[in-house]
Motif scaffolding. Structure first.
Motif, PDB file in Angstrom:
ATOM      1  N   GLN A  54       0.866  -1.188   0.000  1.00 10.78           N
ATOM      2  CA  GLN A  54       0.000   0.000   0.000  1.00 10.78           C
ATOM      3  C   GLN A  54       0.891   1.223   0.000  1.00 10.78           C
ATOM      4  OE1 GLN A  54      -2.434  -0.628   3.521  1.00 10.78           O
ATOM      5  NE2 GLN A  54      -1.035   0.506   4.829  1.00 10.78           N
ATOM      6  N   ARG A  55       0.308   2.366  -0.357  1.00 11.11           N
ATOM      7  CA  ARG A  55       1.100   3.577  -0.578  1.00 11.11           C
ATOM      8  C   ARG A  55       1.871   3.994   0.683  1.00 11.11           C
ATOM      9  NH1 ARG A  55       4.219   6.296  -0.773  1.00 11.11           N
ATOM     10  NH2 ARG A  55       4.589   8.402  -1.474  1.00 11.11           N
ATOM     11  N   TYR A  56       1.226   3.966   1.836  1.00  7.27           N
ATOM     12  CA  TYR A  56       1.884   4.405   3.071  1.00  7.27           C
ATOM     13  C   TYR A  56       2.058   3.217   4.003  1.00  7.27           C
ATOM     14  CZ  TYR A  56       0.892   8.970   1.168  1.00  7.27           C
ATOM     15  OH  TYR A  56       0.852  10.051   0.327  1.00  7.27           O
ATOM     16  N   THR A  57       3.232   3.101   4.609  1.00  6.36           N
ATOM     17  CA  THR A  57       3.537   1.931   5.425  1.00  6.36           C
ATOM     18  C   THR A  57       3.967   2.277   6.841  1.00  6.36           C
ATOM     19  OG1 THR A  57       5.799   1.995   4.559  1.00  6.36           O
ATOM     20  CG2 THR A  57       4.221   0.530   3.442  1.00  6.36           C
ATOM     21  N   TYR A  58       4.620   3.435   6.992  1.00  8.12           N
ATOM     22  CA  TYR A  58       5.103   3.850   8.309  1.00  8.12           C
ATOM     23  C   TYR A  58       5.456   5.336   8.248  1.00  8.12           C
ATOM     24  CZ  TYR A  58       7.303   3.519  12.886  1.00  8.12           C
ATOM     25  OH  TYR A  58       7.597   3.699  14.210  1.00  8.12           O
ATOM     26  N   GLY A  59       5.351   6.015   9.385  1.00 11.01           N
ATOM     27  CA  GLY A  59       5.538   7.473   9.394  1.00 11.01           C
ATOM     28  C   GLY A  59       6.869   7.942   8.827  1.00 11.01           C
ATOM     29  N   THR A  60       7.947   7.195   9.092  1.00 15.09           N
ATOM     30  CA  THR A  60       9.264   7.644   8.597  1.00 15.09           C
ATOM     31  C   THR A  60       9.368   7.553   7.082  1.00 15.09           C
ATOM     32  OG1 THR A  60      10.144   5.410   8.894  1.00 15.09           O
ATOM     33  CG2 THR A  60      10.540   6.975  10.692  1.00 15.09           C
ATOM     34  N   ARG A  61       8.482   6.763   6.459  1.00 15.49           N
ATOM     35  CA  ARG A  61       8.561   6.553   5.008  1.00 15.49           C
ATOM     36  C   ARG A  61       7.622   7.463   4.221  1.00 15.49           C
ATOM     37  NH1 ARG A  61      12.494   2.437   3.948  1.00 15.49           N
ATOM     38  NH2 ARG A  61      13.269   2.038   6.046  1.00 15.49           N
ATOM     39  N   GLY A  62       7.148   8.519   4.853  1.00 19.91           N
ATOM     40  CA  GLY A  62       6.344   9.484   4.119  1.00 19.91           C
ATOM     41  C   GLY A  62       4.873   9.444   4.486  1.00 19.91           C
ATOM     42  N   THR A  63       4.239  10.592   4.360  1.00 16.17           N
ATOM     43  CA  THR A  63       2.812  10.775   4.645  1.00 16.17           C
ATOM     44  C   THR A  63       2.235  11.662   3.539  1.00 16.17           C
ATOM     45  OG1 THR A  63       3.120  12.850   5.838  1.00 16.17           O
ATOM     46  CG2 THR A  63       3.322  10.821   7.145  1.00 16.17           C
ATOM     47  N   PRO A  64       0.901  11.812   3.482  1.00 11.43           N
ATOM     48  CA  PRO A  64       0.351  12.732   2.475  1.00 11.43           C
ATOM     49  C   PRO A  64       0.894  14.163   2.624  1.00 11.43           C
ATOM     50  CG  PRO A  64      -1.382  11.321   3.347  1.00 11.43           C
ATOM     51  CD  PRO A  64      -0.154  11.053   4.178  1.00 11.43           C
ATOM     52  N   THR A  65       1.260  14.555   3.821  1.00  5.07           N
ATOM     53  CA  THR A  65       1.781  15.918   4.024  1.00  5.07           C
ATOM     54  C   THR A  65       3.189  16.048   3.441  1.00  5.07           C
ATOM     55  OG1 THR A  65       0.618  15.835   6.130  1.00  5.07           O
ATOM     56  CG2 THR A  65       2.012  17.747   5.740  1.00  5.07           C
ATOM     57  N   THR A  66       4.069  15.094   3.781  1.00  4.08           N
ATOM     58  CA  THR A  66       5.441  15.192   3.258  1.00  4.08           C
ATOM     59  C   THR A  66       5.436  14.956   1.747  1.00  4.08           C
ATOM     60  OG1 THR A  66       5.894  12.858   3.755  1.00  4.08           O
ATOM     61  CG2 THR A  66       6.490  14.455   5.442  1.00  4.08           C
ATOM     62  N   ASP A  67       4.536  14.078   1.272  1.00  2.00           N
ATOM     63  CA  ASP A  67       4.447  13.848  -0.178  1.00  2.00           C
ATOM     64  C   ASP A  67       4.076  15.122  -0.931  1.00  2.00           C
ATOM     65  OD1 ASP A  67       5.161  11.252  -0.116  1.00  2.00           O
ATOM     66  OD2 ASP A  67       3.216  10.419  -0.710  1.00  2.00           O
ATOM     67  N   ALA A  68       3.173  15.920  -0.352  1.00  2.00           N
ATOM     68  CA  ALA A  68       2.755  17.161  -1.017  1.00  2.00           C
ATOM     69  C   ALA A  68       3.958  18.093  -1.173  1.00  2.00           C
ATOM     70  CB  ALA A  68       1.642  17.841  -0.222  1.00  2.00           C
ATOM     71  N   LEU A  69       4.753  18.210  -0.112  1.00  2.00           N
ATOM     72  CA  LEU A  69       5.929  19.082  -0.187  1.00  2.00           C
ATOM     73  C   LEU A  69       6.966  18.520  -1.170  1.00  2.00           C
ATOM     74  CD1 LEU A  69       7.635  21.478   0.623  1.00  2.00           C
ATOM     75  CD2 LEU A  69       8.347  20.221   2.679  1.00  2.00           C
ATOM     76  N   CYS A  70       7.213  17.197  -1.081  1.00  2.00           N
ATOM     77  CA  CYS A  70       8.213  16.586  -1.989  1.00  2.00           C
ATOM     78  C   CYS A  70       7.793  16.746  -3.445  1.00  2.00           C
ATOM     79  CB  CYS A  70       8.413  15.117  -1.643  1.00  2.00           C
ATOM     80  SG  CYS A  70       9.275  14.858  -0.082  1.00  2.00           S
ATOM     81  N   ALA A  71       6.493  16.600  -3.723  1.00  2.00           N
ATOM     82  CA  ALA A  71       6.013  16.744  -5.104  1.00  2.00           C
ATOM     83  C   ALA A  71       6.233  18.175  -5.595  1.00  2.00           C
ATOM     84  CB  ALA A  71       4.533  16.367  -5.190  1.00  2.00           C
ATOM     85  N   ALA A  72       5.979  19.139  -4.710  1.00  2.00           N
ATOM     86  CA  ALA A  72       6.177  20.543  -5.085  1.00  2.00           C
ATOM     87  C   ALA A  72       7.660  20.813  -5.374  1.00  2.00           C
ATOM     88  CB  ALA A  72       5.670  21.466  -3.975  1.00  2.00           C
ATOM     89  N   ILE A  73       8.532  20.290  -4.529  1.00  2.00           N
ATOM     90  CA  ILE A  73       9.975  20.518  -4.727  1.00  2.00           C
ATOM     91  C   ILE A  73      10.442  19.831  -6.019  1.00  2.00           C
ATOM     92  CG2 ILE A  73      12.296  20.190  -3.747  1.00  2.00           C
ATOM     93  CD1 ILE A  73      10.845  22.040  -1.959  1.00  2.00           C
TER      94      ILE A  73
END
Ligand SMILES: *Cc1c(COP(=O)(O)O)cnc(C)c1O
Length: 396
Positions: A54-73
């Motif tokens: 599944q897309r998310y597995t554990y907090g250290t491996r990314g969340t919808p919040t960090t993904d939004a920032l990473c996608a923008a960068i």
């Protein structure tokens, strides 16, 4: 992303900054992404858990919040992937540990952000990596410094505190004839004024603490890699467990929305102050890449789209014994400028720069180097404050 955003690819900078990274219809139409606080993520059944399917597995491996920032960068950098780390310094140390091993040789620009030098000279040296510093203006001649075991070349342009420019494309081309990764600390320009990957850099590093944050209240770093070097970076990031926090990620994404507007103001005001300082008899030299008098100006003009709000000047001392007293008198007389480290916030800051750790590009001898971050205040008030500094120096 559920909504078609192809139109965004050809949009202008401000449009892109307003709409990149996150699709409101992905979360009930709310304009901003949710701040997901998480360690545990639940799986629907044992098989999904075992296979991590599944897309998310554990907090250290990314969340919808960090993904939004990473996608923008990624959008701004043109990178294949971005990792978030808790400071700009970690955005240097994490990729260095990702790409370097015992027995390797690394070339580091001598005008580098000074805590990077400390990391190299202490921890990397202890781990058996050989470090060599090179002249920022070396250009394609860097190839002469390459050894069979050179694995990483680190660039930073303009350089920290003294703002030497580097011919990034020439350096990247020369060292890519060898099996070597090119990293660049691009904090000064941000991806809005310089896109390292377009110039051959493999890994772009940012202290998001600076302009992306913009308010002197967040520490964060971003590391963005091209497709070739992304897997190793992601691997090291996961192995070390150094991840970006949800509230900080949210705030940095929020900061990006207005970053171009803020940068334009910083650019304009800082250049005006720099030009004014050039006309002052108390000033020996102004170190700002957008000034035609600056040695690296042609490279800046050719490669960069703008300049941010930080530069330095040399406060003329007259004699060696006056360097420190004049610098202290100048700084202590400032009222609007704060005396403090870091930069990129809305407020003006001043600091006397220490260049004692330089090996090749030594500091000037005709006066103290004063670094200014020109904030968003009215430029007349900024210059009036600098007048206070000069008045205090006049009596010495
Ligand atoms: C400030 C800075 C960093 C480090 O950022 P922190 O978040 O303060 O650790 C790295 N590189 C450059 C060029 C910087 O100016």
């Amino acid at each position: 992303m559920s909504k078609n955003k192809e139109w965004l690819a050809s949009a202008g900078t401000n449009t892109k900054l307003c709409h990149t990274g996150y699709e409101p219809s992905d979360y009930h139409g709310f304009v901003n992404p949710p701040v997901v606080h998480a360690s545990t993520v639940l799986f629907p059944n044992a098989r999904a858990m075992e296979t991590r399917s599944q897309r998310y597995t554990y907090g250290t491996r990314g969340t919808p919040t960090t993904d939004a920032l990473c996608a923008a960068i990624d959008d701004l950098e043109g990178s294949a992937g971005t990792v978030l780390v808790p400071s700009g310094l970690a955005a240097i140390s994490v990729p260095f540990l990702a790409y370097l091993s015992a027995g390797d040789h690394a070339l580091i620009v001598d005008s580098v952000y000074s805590p990077c030098r400390h990391f190299c000279d202490t921890m990397l040296a202890r781990l058996g990596v050989e470090i060599e510093y090179y002249d920022p203006e070396i250009g394609a001649d860097i190839e002469r410094l390459m050894r069979p075991n050179t694995r990483l070349v680190h660039t930073e342009a303009p350089g920290s505190n003294t703002f030497e420019m580097q011919d990034i494309r020439a350096i990247a081309e020369a060292v890519h004839r060898h099996d070597c990764v090119v990293t660049m600390d691009n904090t000064w320009a941000t991806p809005l004024y310089f896109r390292p990957l377009d110039f051959g850099v493999d890994v772009s590093i940012h202290a998001a603490t600076k302009y992306p944050s913009g308010h002197s209240d967040i520490l964060m770093g971003t590391v963005s890699a091209n497709a070739k070097h992304w897997p190793k970076l992601l691997e090291a990031h996961g192995a070390m467990g150094i991840c970006g926090a949800p509230d900080d990620s949210y705030q940095i994404l929020r900061g990006l929305r207005t970053m171009n507007l803020r940068l334009e103001h910083h650019f304009r005001s800082a250049l005006r102050v720099a030009e004014w300082l050039e006309s002052r008899s108390e000033v020996a030299r102004v170190l700002h890449p957008a000034l035609p008098s600056f040695p690296g100006h042609d490279i800046w003009k050719r490669d960069f789209k703008g300049a941010s709000g930080i530069f330095s000047f040399v406060l003329a001392a007259g004699s060696a014994d006056k360097v420190k007293p004049k610098a202290y008198a100048f700084l202590d007389a400032l009222q609007l400028f704060g005396l403090g480290w870091s930069w990129g916030g809305y407020e003006s800051l001043a600091v006397r720069v220490n260049l004692d750790d330089r090996k090749i590009r030594k500091g000037p001898e005709d006066g103290a180097v004063i670094r200014l971050q020109i904030g968003l205040e009215n430029v007349e008030d900024i210059m009036a404050d600098l007048e206070r500094g000069f008045a205090a120096v006049a009596s010495l």
